[in-house]
Design an enzyme around this catalytic site. Structure first.
Site, PDB file in Angstrom:
ATOM      1  N   LYS A 115     -14.731  14.606 -14.287  1.00  0.00           N
ATOM      2  CA  LYS A 115     -14.561  14.229 -12.887  1.00  0.00           C
ATOM      3  C   LYS A 115     -15.799  14.580 -12.052  1.00  0.00           C
ATOM      4  O   LYS A 115     -16.420  15.610 -12.243  1.00  0.00           O
ATOM      5  CB  LYS A 115     -13.339  14.930 -12.295  1.00  0.00           C
ATOM      6  CG  LYS A 115     -12.007  14.486 -12.891  1.00  0.00           C
ATOM      7  CD  LYS A 115     -11.702  13.048 -12.551  1.00  0.00           C
ATOM      8  CE  LYS A 115     -10.391  12.588 -13.162  1.00  0.00           C
ATOM      9  NZ  LYS A 115      -9.218  13.173 -12.526  1.00  0.00           N
ATOM     10  N   GLU A 494       5.500   1.852 -21.139  1.00  0.00           N
ATOM     11  CA  GLU A 494       5.115   1.646 -19.735  1.00  0.00           C
ATOM     12  C   GLU A 494       4.615   0.228 -19.444  1.00  0.00           C
ATOM     13  O   GLU A 494       3.759   0.019 -18.576  1.00  0.00           O
ATOM     14  CB  GLU A 494       4.054   2.679 -19.310  1.00  0.00           C
ATOM     15  CG  GLU A 494       4.518   4.109 -19.500  1.00  0.00           C
ATOM     16  CD  GLU A 494       3.477   5.134 -19.078  1.00  0.00           C
ATOM     17  OE1 GLU A 494       2.559   4.788 -18.311  1.00  0.00           O
ATOM     18  OE2 GLU A 494       3.577   6.280 -19.532  1.00  0.00           O
ATOM     19  N   GLU A 615      -8.630  18.423 -10.569  1.00  0.00           N
ATOM     20  CA  GLU A 615      -9.425  17.652  -9.616  1.00  0.00           C
ATOM     21  C   GLU A 615      -9.177  18.083  -8.179  1.00  0.00           C
ATOM     22  O   GLU A 615     -10.073  18.058  -7.336  1.00  0.00           O
ATOM     23  CB  GLU A 615      -9.092  16.171  -9.787  1.00  0.00           C
ATOM     24  CG  GLU A 615      -9.689  15.231  -8.786  1.00  0.00           C
ATOM     25  CD  GLU A 615      -9.081  13.850  -8.912  1.00  0.00           C
ATOM     26  OE1 GLU A 615      -8.707  13.269  -7.892  1.00  0.00           O
ATOM     27  OE2 GLU A 615      -8.977  13.359 -10.055  1.00  0.00           O
ATOM     28  N   HIS A 704     -10.778   6.127 -24.529  1.00  0.00           N
ATOM     29  CA  HIS A 704     -11.649   5.374 -23.633  1.00  0.00           C
ATOM     30  C   HIS A 704     -12.765   4.656 -24.388  1.00  0.00           C
ATOM     31  O   HIS A 704     -13.583   3.978 -23.775  1.00  0.00           O
ATOM     32  CB  HIS A 704     -12.246   6.292 -22.573  1.00  0.00           C
ATOM     33  CG  HIS A 704     -11.213   6.899 -21.675  1.00  0.00           C
ATOM     34  ND1 HIS A 704     -10.409   6.145 -20.859  1.00  0.00           N
ATOM     35  CD2 HIS A 704     -10.817   8.181 -21.489  1.00  0.00           C
ATOM     36  CE1 HIS A 704      -9.583   6.934 -20.188  1.00  0.00           C
ATOM     37  NE2 HIS A 704      -9.808   8.166 -20.555  1.00  0.00           N
TER      38      HIS A 704
END
Length: 765
Positions: A115, A494, A615, A704
């Site tokens: 982040k 989902e 975060e 990713h």
């Protein structure tokens, strides 16, 4: 009084960059399409800012993936494992560093991602070795400056400053500190800065956000050394030193005495620092005032901003005061005008917003109004004050029932009934899981067909019943696949969810959504954050029907999947008229109601994801205790209503946990899953000196990246994990959800993961 901007969104008002990049990665497009898209977007963004009246417009703030990765390539800090790709197109090397590479017999893992301070933007972490060498290899910054000047733009190149660049990275071998590399890095920076000056740059912005953080004496000396050396080498260079996300505090004296032309302050996050700086600033320094919020979407309080600017002008004079947003507008959506056709958004709410295009206009307006004695100024400030008052008083914001319920929360509402060791025994009896249980984080691939069906429902081309049946078919396929692969704890996939925060925001009172309010999270990944404008509560059950259906299809446990209160808060544009703590606890009560309903429906495992927990941590150590207390309370309020037999999971993304490991334990989740594969389990070092009491699932492969990790690779990572986690408490799972991956790679990677776990069991580990 000059006006300028620190950076502009780059994905495109309609996500054009995302489309071009993903077409190239899939083989449907080519590099020329990607490059042309980038050129069109840069031109459009520069012209918008010029038309708004900005004097200095940023360039080199555009990126095809990430600005830190851009700099890594520019200074020749490419990790050695990518050298075999150095002879090909530069953009292919660049994307390989970001996403990994697996073709033609070459298999290279991606660089670690984490982040960007306390935002939901992710950057690619530079990797440094003791013998690290740097060289000026990139032409992007100079090329974009020339491109901007060719359009008649007064462009200000933007670079991450040398000290912050090193601090953003990681040492990949022991025995040295990355700041020791500064003497080798500086000649390359100086060469790049010199090229930019030669190409016509009048000012160059160097971002040094670490000046607004807690830094040690080594970092302070690095700042003095770096900027003194740059000033000696390039005495004509006018540096705009940008700080943001907090105030300078104890670093103020250091910052104002660096040999730079202008210093930028974030006066949204830290408005109180202005008066101190005005009293101490040397006569050679210009002050840039960050008066427009670069990270939220509400209209500015023009009266407050103009008052701050006028205070600065009285102290310094007009020529030494600049006006700007608080930080780069990378974190803001594009343009409120794109919401004109959004019938789901009440016009009253739309009138409260200012997106990137409106924010640069606000910057110009603040400068225009400052020190003006005109009747037009008085009328404009009065109009703005009236707009802000109408928002604060609006009945859309206030729900007395929500406020009253929050007042009734007690300490008993924040605690599970039994301690973990007792719960774990009951859960094991109920679930009968093997050693090294396998699971996934929640989502499965959202194919074009899934997105098409959801779009058809929105457009009225499908009935609700037809949509439900289509989603149930996808859920059943996912359940059967997981059974076939041999996973131990399943998920429903989902498929009905557009985004892990948006899905819940759409079902909560006090939230609304834009149609085109996209912001970049990383690479081509864009999110459309909810807007939390008022008191929050649940309208009705949000997930129970889908989870119950999935649970009915199998004898294996199926997780109920929820997003946690802190993450919903962090990944939304949040109201600024009450403390964030109150909003977080309101959301927690809504999630608590959903947790209770899932348990009543027979769901034995419930996952409440909190990827944004780290975060949200304030950047300064002294500010953290208050946040950690209410963030832990919010999670426990959402989860502590369940029976001992119900297993609560949570998931966290790309976070350094060392300094908050005790608070993560205080969440008291039965199982925590974390992303660790890109760091090769390095994040588990946090658990070495802290006896984490509950179960842990460190991710064993990077979702990713499109590469498919081999079984042995995941087995080796699990072996490493066992150095930190007791065998009876180790779970096996991917790094994150699989929404962005394709089915072929997902099946193969999960099969390898399950095989690795079985091998570990058979080896008696």
């Amino acid at each position: 009084m000059l006006t300028h901007n620190l950076g502009y969104p780059r994905i495109g008002a309609h996500r054009e960059l995302k489309t071009a990049c993903e077409r190239y990665w899939s083989g449907e497009g080519d590099l020329e399409e990607v490059m042309q898209t980038g050129e069109k977007l840069r031109r459009a963004h520069w012209l918008v800012q010029k038309e708004a009246g900005l004097d200095l417009i940023p360039c080199n703030d555009f990126s095809y993936y990430d600005q830190v990765l851009d700099l890594t390539l520019a200074v020749g800090a490419v990790p050695p494992r990518y050298q075999q790709l150095a002879e090909g197109p530069e953009l292919d090397l660049y994307f390989a560093m970001a996403r990994g590479y697996q073709q033609d017999g070459v298999d290279i893992i991606a660089m670690e991602m984490t982040k960007w301070f306390d935002t939901n933007y992710h950057y690619l972490v530079p990797e440094f070795a003791r013998a690290q060498q740097f060289s000026l290899t990139g032409t992007k910054a100079v090329g974009e400056l020339i491109e901007a000047k060719g359009l008649g733009i007064e462009a200000k190149p933007v670079l991450t400053g040398p000290v912050s660049y090193l601090l953003l990275g990681k040492e990949k071998e022991p025995g040295f500190h990355r700041l020791e590399l500064l003497p080798r890095l500086l000649p390359v920076y100086i060469a790049l800065l010199n090229e930019l000056m030669t190409a016509g740059a009048r000012f160059i912005q160097l971002d040094e956000p670490f000046l607004a953080l807690d830094i040690d004496d080594q970092a302070r000396e690095a700042y003095r050394s770096a900027y003194s050396r740059i000033a000696e080498a390039l005495p004509e260079l006018k540096i705009v030193l940008a700080t943001y996300f907090d105030g300078l505090r104890e670093n103020a004296s250091l910052a104002i005495n660096l040999p730079v032309h202008a210093l930028h302050l974030d006066l949204v996050r830290a408005p109180d620092q202005l008066d101190r700086l005005l009293a101490e600033i040397p006569s050679s320094l210009t002050l840039s005032l960050g008066l427009v919020d670069g990270r939220n979407i509400w209209k500015s309080d023009l009266g407050r901003a103009v008052a701050a600017a006028e205070r600065a002008v009285r102290a310094l004079g007009t020529e030494r005061v600049w006006v700007a947003p608080s930080c780069s507008l990378l974190h803001a959506p594009y343009d409120c005008a794109l919401e004109a056709s959004n019938s789901a958004l009440p016009p009253e709410l739309r009138d409260w917003f200012a997106f990137a295009r409106q924010k640069v206009a606000e910057v110009a307006e603040i400068a225009s109004l400052t020190n003006s004695g005109s009747a037009e100024k008085t009328a404009r400030l009065e109009e703005n004050r009236r707009e802000l008052d109408e928002r604060r008083r609006s009945p859309l914001i206030h729900d007395p029932q929500v406020k009253e319920r929050l007042k009734g929360v007690s300490a008993a509402d924040l605690k599970r009934k039994a301690p973990f060791h007792e719960r774990r025994e009951k859960q094991q009896q109920a679930l009968k899981l093997p050693i090294f249980p396998t699971t996934t984080i929640g989502s499965f691939p959202q194919t074009a067909e899934v997105r098409r069906v959801r779009s058809q429902l929105t457009q009225g081309k499908l009935s609700e019943e037809q949509y439900q049946q289509a989603m149930k078919r996808e859920i059943e396929k996912a359940i059967r696949l997981q059974e076939e692969i041999g996973l131990d704890v399943l998920v429903h996939g989902e498929f009905e969810r557009n985004d892990m925060v948006q899905y819940f925001g759409e079902q909560l009172e006090g939230c609304c959504f834009t149609q085109n309010g996209w912001v970049q999270s990383f690479g081509s990944r864009c999110v459309r954050p909810p807007v939390i404008f008022g008191d929050v509560r649940r309208k009705a059950p949000m997930t129970v029907g889908w989870s119950s259906f999935a649970n009915s299809l199998t004898d294996k446990p199926v997780k109920g999947m929820l997003t946690g209160p802190v993450t919903i808060l962090q990944w939304s544009f949040v109201r600024d008229d009450q403390p964030r703590r109150e909003t977080a606890l309101q959301i927690a009560l809504a999630i608590r109601d959903e947790v209770a309903d899932l348990e009543r429906a027979g769901i034995e495992v419930i996952q409440i994801d909190e990827p944004a927990f780290r975060e949200g941590l304030p950047l300064r150590q002294r500010d953290r205790r208050e946040y950690l207390d209410w963030a832990v309370d919010a999670f426990r309020l959402a989860t502590s209503c369940v029976r001992d037999e119900t297993q609560v999971h949570t998931h966290m993304c790309y976070s350094e946990f060392n300094d908050i490991i005790a608070e993560i334990a205080a969440l008291d989740a039965d199982v925590i899953t974390i992303e660790t594969s890109r760091s090769q389990m390095e994040l588990l070092e946090a658990f070495k000196g802290f006896s984490y009491p509950n179960d842990i699932g460190p991710g064993v492969y990077d979702i990713h990246s499109p590469r498919i990790p081999a079984c042995q690779e995941m087995y080796d990572l699990l072996e490493r994990a066992l150095e930190f986690v007791p065998r009876e408490r180790l779970w096996v799972n991917p790094d994150c959800g699989l929404k962005t991956r394709g089915w072929t790679e997902t099946k193969e990677a999960l099969a390898n993961m399950v095989y690795a776990a079985r091998n570990l069991r058979e080896m008696g580990r």
